[in-house]
Scaffold this motif. Structure first.
Motif, PDB file in Angstrom:
ATOM      1  N   SER A 215       0.774  -1.227   0.002  1.00 42.83           N
ATOM      2  CA  SER A 215      -0.079  -0.041   0.041  1.00 42.83           C
ATOM      3  C   SER A 215       0.828   1.255  -0.012  1.00 42.83           C
ATOM      4  O   SER A 215       0.368   2.335  -0.570  1.00 42.83           O
ATOM      5  CB  SER A 215      -1.054   0.106   1.200  1.00 42.83           C
ATOM      6  N   ALA A 216       2.223   1.166   0.539  1.00 46.42           N
ATOM      7  CA  ALA A 216       3.111   2.436   0.674  1.00 46.42           C
ATOM      8  C   ALA A 216       2.262   3.571   1.257  1.00 46.42           C
ATOM      9  O   ALA A 216       1.976   3.456   2.308  1.00 46.42           O
ATOM     10  CB  ALA A 216       3.360   2.738  -0.728  1.00 46.42           C
ATOM     11  N   LEU A 217       1.796   4.849   0.626  1.00 52.93           N
ATOM     12  CA  LEU A 217       1.279   5.605   1.259  1.00 52.93           C
ATOM     13  C   LEU A 217      -0.216   5.795   0.861  1.00 52.93           C
ATOM     14  O   LEU A 217      -0.707   6.670   0.840  1.00 52.93           O
ATOM     15  CB  LEU A 217       1.941   6.955   1.144  1.00 52.93           C
ATOM     16  N   ALA A 218      -0.710   4.723   0.516  1.00 49.59           N
ATOM     17  CA  ALA A 218      -2.272   4.454   0.167  1.00 49.59           C
ATOM     18  C   ALA A 218      -3.131   4.052   1.280  1.00 49.59           C
ATOM     19  O   ALA A 218      -2.850   3.414   1.861  1.00 49.59           O
ATOM     20  CB  ALA A 218      -2.446   3.816  -1.180  1.00 49.59           C
ATOM     21  N   LYS A 219      -4.292   4.564   1.145  1.00 48.67           N
ATOM     22  CA  LYS A 219      -5.227   3.788   1.772  1.00 48.67           C
ATOM     23  C   LYS A 219      -5.649   2.342   1.351  1.00 48.67           C
ATOM     24  O   LYS A 219      -5.467   1.906   0.385  1.00 48.67           O
ATOM     25  CB  LYS A 219      -6.736   4.738   1.667  1.00 48.67           C
ATOM     26  N   VAL A 220      -6.131   1.648   2.343  1.00 47.05           N
ATOM     27  CA  VAL A 220      -6.460   0.251   2.232  1.00 47.05           C
ATOM     28  C   VAL A 220      -8.016   0.092   2.381  1.00 47.05           C
ATOM     29  O   VAL A 220      -8.670   0.721   3.268  1.00 47.05           O
ATOM     30  CB  VAL A 220      -5.771  -0.470   3.407  1.00 47.05           C
ATOM     31  N   SER A 221      -8.723  -0.767   1.671  1.00 42.30           N
ATOM     32  CA  SER A 221     -10.109  -1.081   1.621  1.00 42.30           C
ATOM     33  C   SER A 221     -10.375  -2.340   1.402  1.00 42.30           C
ATOM     34  O   SER A 221      -9.568  -3.241   1.108  1.00 42.30           O
ATOM     35  CB  SER A 221     -10.896  -0.291   0.758  1.00 42.30           C
ATOM     36  N   MET A 222     -11.761  -2.789   1.443  1.00 45.22           N
ATOM     37  CA  MET A 222     -12.017  -4.250   1.342  1.00 45.22           C
ATOM     38  C   MET A 222     -12.443  -4.108  -0.106  1.00 45.22           C
ATOM     39  O   MET A 222     -13.295  -3.588  -0.505  1.00 45.22           O
ATOM     40  CB  MET A 222     -12.987  -4.582   2.125  1.00 45.22           C
ATOM     41  N   ASP A 223     -12.096  -5.160  -0.994  1.00 39.47           N
ATOM     42  CA  ASP A 223     -12.673  -5.432  -2.160  1.00 39.47           C
ATOM     43  C   ASP A 223     -13.830  -6.103  -2.298  1.00 39.47           C
ATOM     44  O   ASP A 223     -14.225  -6.733  -1.143  1.00 39.47           O
ATOM     45  CB  ASP A 223     -11.558  -5.925  -3.331  1.00 39.47           C
ATOM     46  N   SER A 224     -14.497  -6.465  -3.400  1.00 39.92           N
ATOM     47  CA  SER A 224     -15.696  -7.197  -3.329  1.00 39.92           C
ATOM     48  C   SER A 224     -15.720  -8.594  -2.868  1.00 39.92           C
ATOM     49  O   SER A 224     -16.983  -9.145  -2.678  1.00 39.92           O
ATOM     50  CB  SER A 224     -16.379  -7.141  -4.646  1.00 39.92           C
ATOM     51  N   SER A 225     -14.700  -9.090  -2.821  1.00 42.01           N
ATOM     52  CA  SER A 225     -14.502 -10.545  -2.446  1.00 42.01           C
ATOM     53  C   SER A 225     -14.046 -10.659  -0.812  1.00 42.01           C
ATOM     54  O   SER A 225     -13.749 -11.629  -0.054  1.00 42.01           O
ATOM     55  CB  SER A 225     -13.492 -11.328  -3.102  1.00 42.01           C
ATOM     56  N   GLY A 226     -13.731  -9.365  -0.237  1.00 41.01           N
ATOM     57  CA  GLY A 226     -13.564  -9.169   1.058  1.00 41.01           C
ATOM     58  C   GLY A 226     -12.248  -9.371   1.458  1.00 41.01           C
ATOM     59  O   GLY A 226     -11.641  -9.707   2.602  1.00 41.01           O
ATOM     60  N   ILE A 227     -11.321  -9.146   0.568  1.00 41.54           N
ATOM     61  CA  ILE A 227      -9.863  -9.118   0.606  1.00 41.54           C
ATOM     62  C   ILE A 227      -9.494  -7.466   0.780  1.00 41.54           C
ATOM     63  O   ILE A 227      -9.916  -6.616  -0.014  1.00 41.54           O
ATOM     64  CB  ILE A 227      -9.125  -9.752  -0.509  1.00 41.54           C
ATOM     65  N   LYS A 228      -8.439  -7.324   1.717  1.00 45.28           N
ATOM     66  CA  LYS A 228      -8.052  -5.842   1.922  1.00 45.28           C
ATOM     67  C   LYS A 228      -6.946  -5.737   0.656  1.00 45.28           C
ATOM     68  O   LYS A 228      -6.126  -6.456   0.351  1.00 45.28           O
ATOM     69  CB  LYS A 228      -7.388  -5.691   3.077  1.00 45.28           C
ATOM     70  N   VAL A 229      -7.125  -4.549   0.031  1.00 45.75           N
ATOM     71  CA  VAL A 229      -6.528  -4.070  -1.107  1.00 45.75           C
ATOM     72  C   VAL A 229      -5.917  -2.636  -1.011  1.00 45.75           C
ATOM     73  O   VAL A 229      -6.715  -1.875  -0.286  1.00 45.75           O
ATOM     74  CB  VAL A 229      -7.174  -4.369  -2.453  1.00 45.75           C
ATOM     75  N   ALA A 230      -4.748  -2.520  -1.659  1.00 50.22           N
ATOM     76  CA  ALA A 230      -4.331  -0.785  -1.504  1.00 50.22           C
ATOM     77  C   ALA A 230      -5.278  -0.072  -2.504  1.00 50.22           C
ATOM     78  O   ALA A 230      -5.328  -0.782  -3.612  1.00 50.22           O
ATOM     79  CB  ALA A 230      -2.889  -0.754  -1.764  1.00 50.22           C
ATOM     80  N   GLN A 231      -5.708   1.154  -2.068  1.00 54.41           N
ATOM     81  CA  GLN A 231      -6.341   1.926  -3.238  1.00 54.41           C
ATOM     82  C   GLN A 231      -5.392   2.757  -4.066  1.00 54.41           C
ATOM     83  O   GLN A 231      -5.205   3.900  -3.784  1.00 54.41           O
ATOM     84  CB  GLN A 231      -7.289   2.731  -2.456  1.00 54.41           C
ATOM     85  N   ARG A 232      -4.720   1.857  -4.916  1.00 53.75           N
ATOM     86  CA  ARG A 232      -3.775   2.637  -5.590  1.00 53.75           C
ATOM     87  C   ARG A 232      -3.700   1.937  -7.280  1.00 53.75           C
ATOM     88  O   ARG A 232      -4.459   1.104  -7.478  1.00 53.75           O
ATOM     89  CB  ARG A 232      -2.325   2.528  -4.977  1.00 53.75           C
ATOM     90  N   PHE A 233      -3.056   2.719  -7.989  1.00 51.99           N
ATOM     91  CA  PHE A 233      -3.021   2.329  -9.510  1.00 51.99           C
ATOM     92  C   PHE A 233      -1.652   2.442  -9.844  1.00 51.99           C
ATOM     93  O   PHE A 233      -0.763   3.336  -9.429  1.00 51.99           O
ATOM     94  CB  PHE A 233      -3.999   2.800 -10.328  1.00 51.99           C
ATOM     95  N   GLU A 234      -1.179   1.838 -11.025  1.00 57.40           N
ATOM     96  CA  GLU A 234      -0.166   2.148 -11.733  1.00 57.40           C
ATOM     97  C   GLU A 234      -0.757   2.172 -13.350  1.00 57.40           C
ATOM     98  O   GLU A 234      -1.451   1.315 -13.635  1.00 57.40           O
ATOM     99  CB  GLU A 234       0.951   1.164 -11.688  1.00 57.40           C
ATOM    100  N   LEU A 235       0.023   3.085 -14.040  1.00 62.41           N
ATOM    101  CA  LEU A 235       0.130   3.134 -15.656  1.00 62.41           C
ATOM    102  C   LEU A 235       1.000   2.456 -16.348  1.00 62.41           C
ATOM    103  O   LEU A 235       2.051   2.992 -15.856  1.00 62.41           O
ATOM    104  CB  LEU A 235      -0.545   4.546 -15.795  1.00 62.41           C
ATOM    105  N   TYR A 236       0.636   1.708 -17.352  1.00 59.18           N
ATOM    106  CA  TYR A 236       1.541   1.118 -18.288  1.00 59.18           C
ATOM    107  C   TYR A 236       1.348   1.416 -19.719  1.00 59.18           C
ATOM    108  O   TYR A 236       0.197   1.183 -20.210  1.00 59.18           O
ATOM    109  CB  TYR A 236       1.597  -0.370 -18.025  1.00 59.18           C
ATOM    110  N   SER A 237       2.443   1.953 -20.453  1.00 64.77           N
ATOM    111  CA  SER A 237       1.989   2.035 -22.020  1.00 64.77           C
ATOM    112  C   SER A 237       3.349   1.241 -22.602  1.00 64.77           C
ATOM    113  O   SER A 237       4.575   1.559 -22.066  1.00 64.77           O
ATOM    114  CB  SER A 237       2.144   3.320 -22.299  1.00 64.77           C
TER     115      SER A 237
END
Length: 322
Positions: A215-237
């Motif tokens: 998560s680094a400096l991101a918030k953490v939340s529960m996804d639709s399956s009940g797993i804790k995930v980091a509220q972050r993204f990365e962009l690739y091209s």
């Protein structure tokens, strides 16, 4: 020393394209009434991230404490946000020790911006608007979760599988010896070596919902399956990571605990101890507004837009010529 060392590593046409890119970025934010700011690159404190090493400098005012060249303007920009700046962006140099190669230069140009009252999904929309304009593309970017990336590539759920499973898959695909019992180390290896080169080859892609342990400096939340995930993204091209964004953590005590966890891991890795930035923690305690933020590599974006093979081709003088 060869005769050509004095010459720039970037072609003049690329340097003109670079100037145009910087102008485009500034026009993009000006149109949205986002304030350009300028924060110190030489500062008393640096990041505690165990896998990131800052360059140090002598104290400029003669005292004994060392200073750091900043790996990102993030901490100082968050202090501005806590002071009531509103939406802000910065175009600046950033520095990271030991990072040199086809996609890395120890000194590089970063674009970082913060949007109060945005979540990371709203910020992804804005990142897409900017990058689409630069790449002159009208195709919608793809979005896929970290879980689905690993399910597609290796048929494993990275959130629920154990370390030994990931280690076995990595050793099947890569001729590498790594002494680690941390699942994230093996996931990062598979992502970097196997998955990333194929990301965003036709259309840029956002990866979302990283493991909570990343998560680094991101918030953490529960996804639709009940797993804790980091509220972050990365962009690739074109297989290149361009941007890393967060729905920012605003809880000062939680941030303090994460800094402490970083210090513990630094000890395990025999990395130098880095004091947690008290200015950032004080600003967060005062009140960092709910916001989303993102850092984007300008040199890499220029690589993609100009179809260049290395980051050195985007910089007037790469580290070997600096």
């Amino acid at each position: 020393m060869t005769e050509s060392v004095w010459q720039p590593s970037a072609a003049l046409t690329t340097l003109k394209a670079r100037a145009d890119l910087l102008a485009t970025i500034r026009q993009f934010f000006s149109a949205r009434n986002i304030l350009e700011v300028d924060t110190p690159l030489l500062a008393k404190y640096s990041v505690t991230d165990p896998y990131m090493q800052a360059l140090t400098a002598d104290n400029p005012i003669g005292a004994t404490e060392r200073y750091f060249l900043q790996t990102s303007p993030e901490y100082a920009m968050k202090r501005l946000l806590a002071s009531g700046s509103g939406p802000i962006y910065q175009l600046c140099k950033a520095f990271r020790k030991g990072e040199a190669g086809g996609y890395h230069n120890p000194e590089f140009t970063m674009l970082e911006w913060y949007r109060p009252d945005f979540n990371h999904y709203q910020l992804m929309d804005e990142v897409e608007q900017l990058v689409s304009q630069v790449l002159n593309s009208d195709k919608p970017f793809n979005r896929i979760s970290y879980r689905d990336v690993f399910l597609d590539a290796f048929s494993i759920d990275p959130h629920s599988c154990d370390c030994e499973t990931v280690r076995t898959i990595a050793q099947q695909h890569l001729d590498i010896q790594m002494d680690s019992d941390k699942k994230d180390d093996w996931l990062n290896l598979l992502l970097a070596e196997i998955i990333e080169p194929e990301l965003g080859v036709d259309t840029p892609v956002f990866i979302t919902d990283y493991p909570a342990s990343q998560s680094a400096l991101a918030k953490v939340s529960m996804d639709s399956s009940g797993i804790k995930v980091a509220q972050r993204f990365e962009l690739y091209s074109q297989g290149i990571e361009l941007a890393n964004g967060y729905f920012e953590l605003t809880d000062a005590e939680e941030q303090r605990q994460r800094f402490q966890q970083d210090q513990q891991l630094r000890q395990v890795l025999s990395a130098p101890t880095i004091e947690a930035d008290p200015f950032l923690l004080a600003a967060m305690a005062q009140g960092l507004p709910s916001c989303a933020g993102v850092a984007l590599g300008v040199d890499r974006l220029l690589m993609v837009s100009q179809q260049l093979a290395t980051i050195a081709e985007t910089i007037s003088f790469s580290i070997d010529r600096a």
